[in-house]
Structure formats: C-alpha cells, structure tokens
Scaffold this motif. Structure first.
Motif, PDB file in Angstrom:
ATOM      1  N   ASN A 361       0.843  -1.210   0.000  1.00 13.67           N
ATOM      2  CA  ASN A 361       0.000   0.000   0.000  1.00 13.67           C
ATOM      3  C   ASN A 361       0.875   1.256   0.000  1.00 13.67           C
ATOM      4  O   ASN A 361       0.603   2.209  -0.735  1.00 13.67           O
ATOM      5  CB  ASN A 361      -0.877   0.038   1.253  1.00 13.67           C
ATOM      6  N   TYR A 365       0.493   3.927  -2.952  1.00 18.26           N
ATOM      7  CA  TYR A 365      -0.070   5.261  -2.709  1.00 18.26           C
ATOM      8  C   TYR A 365       1.028   6.321  -2.518  1.00 18.26           C
ATOM      9  O   TYR A 365       0.878   7.249  -1.741  1.00 18.26           O
ATOM     10  CB  TYR A 365      -1.033   5.214  -1.515  1.00 18.26           C
ATOM     11  N   ASP A 391       4.985   6.091   5.204  1.00 19.91           N
ATOM     12  CA  ASP A 391       5.359   6.563   3.859  1.00 19.91           C
ATOM     13  C   ASP A 391       5.162   8.066   3.762  1.00 19.91           C
ATOM     14  O   ASP A 391       4.590   8.688   4.658  1.00 19.91           O
ATOM     15  CB  ASP A 391       4.535   5.830   2.793  1.00 19.91           C
ATOM     16  N   ILE A 396      -4.230  10.202   3.542  1.00 19.09           N
ATOM     17  CA  ILE A 396      -5.675   9.892   3.547  1.00 19.09           C
ATOM     18  C   ILE A 396      -6.396  11.055   4.227  1.00 19.09           C
ATOM     19  O   ILE A 396      -5.918  11.557   5.258  1.00 19.09           O
ATOM     20  CB  ILE A 396      -5.955   8.586   4.328  1.00 19.09           C
ATOM     21  N   ILE A 404     -11.156   3.215   6.237  1.00 19.71           N
ATOM     22  CA  ILE A 404     -10.246   2.394   5.408  1.00 19.71           C
ATOM     23  C   ILE A 404     -10.220   0.924   5.817  1.00 19.71           C
ATOM     24  O   ILE A 404      -9.808   0.074   5.051  1.00 19.71           O
ATOM     25  CB  ILE A 404      -8.792   2.952   5.420  1.00 19.71           C
ATOM     26  N   TYR A 409     -13.610  -0.841   0.839  1.00 19.86           N
ATOM     27  CA  TYR A 409     -13.528   0.619   0.870  1.00 19.86           C
ATOM     28  C   TYR A 409     -12.231   1.079   0.241  1.00 19.86           C
ATOM     29  O   TYR A 409     -11.139   0.636   0.603  1.00 19.86           O
ATOM     30  CB  TYR A 409     -13.617   1.149   2.318  1.00 19.86           C
ATOM     31  N   ARG A 410     -12.354   1.998  -0.708  1.00 19.88           N
ATOM     32  CA  ARG A 410     -11.165   2.587  -1.310  1.00 19.88           C
ATOM     33  C   ARG A 410     -11.314   4.090  -1.215  1.00 19.88           C
ATOM     34  O   ARG A 410     -12.280   4.656  -1.715  1.00 19.88           O
ATOM     35  CB  ARG A 410     -11.036   2.145  -2.764  1.00 19.88           C
ATOM     36  N   ALA A 411     -10.342   4.721  -0.562  1.00 18.48           N
ATOM     37  CA  ALA A 411     -10.480   6.155  -0.278  1.00 18.48           C
ATOM     38  C   ALA A 411     -10.689   6.952  -1.568  1.00 18.48           C
ATOM     39  O   ALA A 411     -11.584   7.769  -1.662  1.00 18.48           O
ATOM     40  CB  ALA A 411      -9.258   6.647   0.469  1.00 18.48           C
ATOM     41  N   HIS A 420      -6.923  -2.396  -7.190  1.00 18.69           N
ATOM     42  CA  HIS A 420      -7.057  -2.539  -5.742  1.00 18.69           C
ATOM     43  C   HIS A 420      -8.490  -2.921  -5.406  1.00 18.69           C
ATOM     44  O   HIS A 420      -9.422  -2.361  -5.954  1.00 18.69           O
ATOM     45  CB  HIS A 420      -6.718  -1.210  -5.056  1.00 18.69           C
ATOM     46  N   SER A 421      -8.630  -3.840  -4.501  1.00 13.00           N
ATOM     47  CA  SER A 421      -9.979  -4.337  -4.194  1.00 13.00           C
ATOM     48  C   SER A 421     -10.558  -3.668  -2.954  1.00 13.00           C
ATOM     49  O   SER A 421     -11.761  -3.678  -2.734  1.00 13.00           O
ATOM     50  CB  SER A 421      -9.907  -5.836  -3.934  1.00 13.00           C
ATOM     51  N   GLY A 422      -9.707  -3.103  -2.129  1.00  3.80           N
ATOM     52  CA  GLY A 422     -10.195  -2.507  -0.871  1.00  3.80           C
ATOM     53  C   GLY A 422     -10.381  -3.540   0.217  1.00  3.80           C
ATOM     54  O   GLY A 422     -11.099  -3.306   1.189  1.00  3.80           O
ATOM     55  N   GLY A 424      -7.526  -5.326   1.458  1.00  2.00           N
ATOM     56  CA  GLY A 424      -6.240  -5.536   2.124  1.00  2.00           C
ATOM     57  C   GLY A 424      -6.247  -5.152   3.602  1.00  2.00           C
ATOM     58  O   GLY A 424      -5.854  -5.959   4.459  1.00  2.00           O
ATOM     59  N   LEU A 425      -6.711  -3.960   3.932  1.00  3.68           N
ATOM     60  CA  LEU A 425      -6.636  -3.497   5.326  1.00  3.68           C
ATOM     61  C   LEU A 425      -7.607  -4.257   6.241  1.00  3.68           C
ATOM     62  O   LEU A 425      -7.355  -4.377   7.439  1.00  3.68           O
ATOM     63  CB  LEU A 425      -6.871  -1.991   5.415  1.00  3.68           C
ATOM     64  N   THR A 449       1.403   8.670   5.313  1.00  5.82           N
ATOM     65  CA  THR A 449       0.587   7.836   6.215  1.00  5.82           C
ATOM     66  C   THR A 449       1.500   6.974   7.073  1.00  5.82           C
ATOM     67  O   THR A 449       2.576   6.572   6.623  1.00  5.82           O
ATOM     68  CB  THR A 449      -0.339   6.928   5.380  1.00  5.82           C
ATOM     69  N   PHE A 451       1.188   3.532   9.595  1.00  5.94           N
ATOM     70  CA  PHE A 451       0.418   2.457  10.224  1.00  5.94           C
ATOM     71  C   PHE A 451       1.234   1.935  11.409  1.00  5.94           C
ATOM     72  O   PHE A 451       2.406   1.584  11.234  1.00  5.94           O
ATOM     73  CB  PHE A 451       0.160   1.313   9.236  1.00  5.94           C
TER      74      PHE A 451
HETATM   75  P1  ADP Z   1      -6.692  -1.469  -1.473  1.00  4.88           P
HETATM   76  O1  ADP Z   1      -6.697  -2.818  -2.036  1.00  4.88           O
HETATM   77  O2  ADP Z   1      -7.623  -0.524  -2.164  1.00  4.88           O
HETATM   78  O3  ADP Z   1      -5.331  -0.905  -1.246  1.00  4.88           O
HETATM   79  P2  ADP Z   1      -6.838  -1.511   1.346  1.00  4.88           P
HETATM   80  O4  ADP Z   1      -7.842  -2.109   2.229  1.00  4.88           O
HETATM   81  O5  ADP Z   1      -5.441  -1.997   1.467  1.00  4.88           O
HETATM   82  O6  ADP Z   1      -7.392  -1.680  -0.077  1.00  4.88           O
HETATM   83  O7  ADP Z   1      -6.845   0.047   1.573  1.00  4.88           O
HETATM   84  C1  ADP Z   1      -8.062   0.733   1.643  1.00  4.88           C
HETATM   85  C2  ADP Z   1      -7.895   2.161   1.215  1.00  4.88           C
HETATM   86  O8  ADP Z   1      -7.068   2.850   2.160  1.00  4.88           O
HETATM   87  C3  ADP Z   1      -7.153   2.285  -0.078  1.00  4.88           C
HETATM   88  O9  ADP Z   1      -8.026   2.245  -1.182  1.00  4.88           O
HETATM   89  C4  ADP Z   1      -6.478   3.647   0.032  1.00  4.88           C
HETATM   90  O10 ADP Z   1      -7.367   4.656  -0.390  1.00  4.88           O
HETATM   91  C5  ADP Z   1      -6.250   3.808   1.519  1.00  4.88           C
HETATM   92  N1  ADP Z   1      -4.846   3.521   1.872  1.00  4.88           N
HETATM   93  C6  ADP Z   1      -4.358   2.368   2.384  1.00  4.88           C
HETATM   94  N2  ADP Z   1      -3.024   2.495   2.616  1.00  4.88           N
HETATM   95  C7  ADP Z   1      -2.680   3.740   2.250  1.00  4.88           C
HETATM   96  C8  ADP Z   1      -1.435   4.478   2.234  1.00  4.88           C
HETATM   97  N3  ADP Z   1      -0.311   3.942   2.669  1.00  4.88           N
HETATM   98  N4  ADP Z   1      -1.481   5.757   1.784  1.00  4.88           N
HETATM   99  C9  ADP Z   1      -2.618   6.322   1.348  1.00  4.88           C
HETATM  100  N5  ADP Z   1      -3.805   5.677   1.332  1.00  4.88           N
HETATM  101  C10 ADP Z   1      -3.838   4.409   1.755  1.00  4.88           C
END
Ligand code: ADP
Length: 459
Positions: A361, A365, A391, A396, A404, A409-411, A420-422, A424-425, A449, A451
C-alpha cells in the motif's frame, strides 16, 4: 442539561402524584373534620346554656342561681346578666377579658390573647318584667387542640411517607425496567464484538411474563436470530462463490500460459493473451482475499502460531519488496529501523501477509512522479512489540481515515495505480486482532501515512 433516566423520571412522577393525592385527601379530611368539630362545639354550647336556665330562679323579686350554675360542665362557662346588661353571677374563663355586647340568640366568635372563643347569649324571662341574659363562653382553641395535634402529626409523617413512597416507587420501577437495561447491554455487546449470536434471553432466565417489555425482548431476540441467519447465509454465499470461481480462474491462467508458448501467435495476439492473464491473476488475488476473509468470518481460517524471529522475517519481507519494486522499475527508497532478535508467537504466513499489505500500500499510494520513501520499523518494550510502516505518499483525508478498515472501501479509487480491491486493510486488521494486537493509522493528506501495530508479549 443532563437527561434523567426513565427510572428517575417515573419515580419522580409517581412520587409527585402520590404526594398530590395524599395532600389533597388530608386537606379535604381535615377541613371536613374541622367543620364538624366547630358545629359540635356550637351545639354543645347552646345546649348547655339552654339547660342552665333551670338553675336561674326568681327569689324575692331578685334573680338567683343555684350551685350547679357555677360548675364548668362540657367546657362551658356560664354567667347571668340583667337587662341593663349588668353582670350578676357566674364564671368568666381565665384569659377572656373583653365584654362583648349581648346579642340574643347569636353565637359570636371572639379572638382574645391569641385564643378563639365562642360566646352565646340567651334571654330568659323570669317574670313579667324580669328578663335576664344567660351567657355561655367556651374556648374554640381548646376544642381544636386535639385536632391540631393530629394535624401536626400528619405534617411530621408526610415527609416520611413521601420518602417511603419514593423508595418503593424507585425499587419497583427499577425492577420493571431491568429487562430494558439488559436489552441495552446486549445491543452494546453486539456492537462492540459484532457478535450476532448474543441474545437478551429473558425467556431462558425463567422470567416468563406477558408484559410488553418481555414481549419486546422476545421480538428483539427473534429479530437477532433472523439477522444472524441472513449474515450466516451471506458469509456462506461469499465463501461458495469464491470457491467456485477459483478453479475456472486457475484454468484461464494456465491456458494463457500454454497459449503464450505457441510460436505462431502474432505480437498483437500475444499482447491480448498477456492482458487476459494479468487480469485473471488480479482476479485470482481478489478471490484469494475474499476466501481468506470469509474463512476468517466463519472461524475456519487456520492459524498456526509458532515462535518467530520477526526481526529477521520483517527484514526479509522488506528485501523482497525492494526486489519487486526494482523489477517493476518503481522508484522507491526503503529505510529499515528494526531492533534485532525480536521473538513473537505468531503465524508466519499471516505475518507476511500483514507486512506485505502495508508495504505494498505504501508503494502504491506514493506521490505520482516523486521518489517514494518508506520506513519500516520494529521495536520492543516490556509489554509489547510495536511495528510501523510509514510513507510520504498521498495520505488519507481525515474523514476517510476511520473507513479504510471496511471491506471494499477505497479512499479514492481514481488514484489507484493497480487493481485494488479494498480488502487488504480488512485482512490486516483481522490478522493483528487474531494475534491479540491492535492497529491504527495516522495520516495527513498530501504528507504521508503511518500504520502502527502492536502485539502484546506474553511472558
Ligand atoms: P486497497 O486494495 O484498495 O489498497 P486496502 O484495504 O489496502 O485496499 O486500503 C483501503 C484504502 O485505504 C485504499 O483504497 C487507500 O485509499 C487507503 N490507503 C491504504 N493504505 C494507504 C497508504 N499507505 N497511503 C494512502 N492511502 C492508503
């Protein structure tokens, strides 16, 4: 202003009306008994005066009274006046100093030194030309004294009565509203643990009754059962669909590979097949994630915890990501700050998945056209292991940050450079939580961002 609970409101209402009714009843009772008492005193006074007429006689043309006349029977003092009117005989009560005018046949109420008196005068003709007035005096205050004692007693008892009423009312309301409290607690627990298997369960506790609250709780439990069933069906559906799709997608990927071995294909055809293969692989990735989450939901995701040197593992994951980005010609710089030799009881595959998701991610991003900078760190304290993936990417927005972790959910889908499927998180969060840890994200739009996750160290 603080809102009062229903329990307090009902108790106050109940107590207020109870007081109102008691006060009204006491007021009516006392007013009626006072009236009765006064009319009794008046008739007693009149009777006594009328009876005393027998004690007044004419002796040698002069009015005389016998000894009975001086006795104070029934609290009535008697006296005799001639027609001038001049006091002749009798007794005047102590404290009654005034001499009100004679009013024949009338009862006068007179206030004297803080005491109330009834005075009754009656003319009595002894002979043709001899008329006397018999006066009876009785104390209203004395007559009222017993009544006043009762009134004072009631006034003392009333606050106690109010307190007892309020206490009983409170206990009763509390008991009645107990099921409501249980309903609130159940809903709170369901919200906190997202565990739809919880029930209010009033029927189980043997408190079967037909009251509305009981019925509401029962209906609520039925609704929860239905909801749980729907969710269960949905989870099963996702699991089944992912399962069914896995084989055809694998076949597509395998067939693409075989087709690409054909030397007779044109350049265009090769490009088209490669595109199909790429998309099928992305699809396989999403299906894999879906399967992972549905297994996790159903509690079927296998977890094999073992003692891992996560410092070394994390370093290896970073190295692999470095290699992958280099291969794809992505301009990213990695920085490691990993404390050596950190041991953690965890599932290796899941830990790798967690780190890969966070790092990929951070790569995806990054700011377009700029060199991406990613820092991975791992530290221990007495109680926990804390990891961080930071990073300097697009960041976000504050209002999107809590969202997120939600599935799909994709921001900002338009800014994503790959498919991206949304999901991962959502997986990352589940992995952290299943290891008893917690994770949070801090971000500033346009700046980057971070984490931060932590796992408790069990001694
Ligand atoms: P995706 O497969 O879309 O990356 P995630 O669940 O990993 O799905 O992330 C959800 C949303 O969180 C992403 O679509 C993105 O908008 C935001 N996001 C996740 N990680 C980051 C990051 N490191 N920097 C900016 N936005 C992020």
């Amino acid at each position: 202003m603080k809102r009062w609970s229903l329990k307090i409101k009902l108790t106050l209402l109940y107590t207020f009306f109870m007081c109102l009714v008691t006060c009204a009843a006491l007021a009516i009772l006392f007013s009626l008994s006072n009236r009765e008492l006064l009319s009794n005193t008046q008739s007693k006074l009149m009777r006594r005066v009328q009876q005393s007429a027998d004690s007044v006689t004419l002796v040698d043309g002069e009015p005389k009274v016998d000894s009975d006349f001086y006795s104070v029977a029934q609290d009535v003092y008697l006296s005799v006046y001639d027609d001038t009117p001049y006091f002749l005989y009798g007794k005047i009560p102590y404290g009654f100093d005034s001499q009100p005018d004679i009013k024949d046949g009338q009862i006068q109420r007179i206030k004297e030194q803080g005491k109330d008196w009834y005075v009754y005068d009656m003319s009595f003709r002894l002979a043709e030309n001899v008329t006397v007035y018999i006066r009876g005096i009785t104390s209203v205050t004395d007559a009222e004294s017993s009544y006043r004692v009762i009134l004072r007693f009631a006034m003392i008892l009333l606050p106690g009565l109010i307190l007892v009423t309020a206490f009983i009312g409170y206990r009763f309301t509390r008991r009645t509203l107990l099921p409501v409290r249980r309903m609130i607690e159940t809903v709170r627990q369901i919200r906190a643990d997202t565990d739809l298997s919880r029930r209010i369960g009033l029927a189980k506790s043997g408190k079967k009754s037909a009251d509305e609250i009981y019925l509401l709780a029962e209906t609520f439990d039925d609704m929860l059962s239905q909801l749980e069933e729907v969710f269960q069906r949905e989870k099963q559906f996702t699991s089944d669909v992912s399962h069914e799709l896995r084989t055809p997608v694998s076949v597509i990927i395998a067939q693409c590979g075989q087709c690409l071995e054909d030397k007779n294909l044109t350049k265009t055809q090769c490009g088209q097949i490669r595109l199909i293969e790429k998309k099928a692989k992305e699809m396989a990735g999403i299906i894999g994630q879906l399967l992972f989450l549905s297994r996790a939901d159903q509690g079927r995701q296998a977890i094999q915890k073992e003692e891992l040197d996560i410092s070394e593992l994390t370093h290896m994951i970073v190295e692999e990501q470095k290699f992958l980005t280099k291969e794809k010609d992505v301009d990213v710089e990695f920085q490691e700050d990993i404390e050596p030799g950190i041991l953690l009881k965890a599932d290796e595959t899941l830990y790798i998945r967690l780190m890969e998701n966070l790092i990929s991610n951070a790569v995806s991003y990054r700011k377009p056209g700029e060199k991406g900078k990613i820092k991975v760190s791992l530290r221990t304290s007495k109680e926990e292991v804390t990891g961080m993936v930071e990073d300097q990417g697009i960041g976000i927005r504050g209002d999107e940050l809590p969202l997120i972790w939600k599935r799909f959910y994709r921001a900002d889908a338009s800014r994503t450079d790959r498919n991206h499927s949304g999901l991962g998180l959502s997986m990352v969060k589940w992995i952290v939580e299943v290891h008893g840890g917690k994770i949070e994200a801090k971000s500033r739009e346009g700046e980057g961002t971070r984490f931060i996750f932590s796992f408790p160290i069990k001694k």
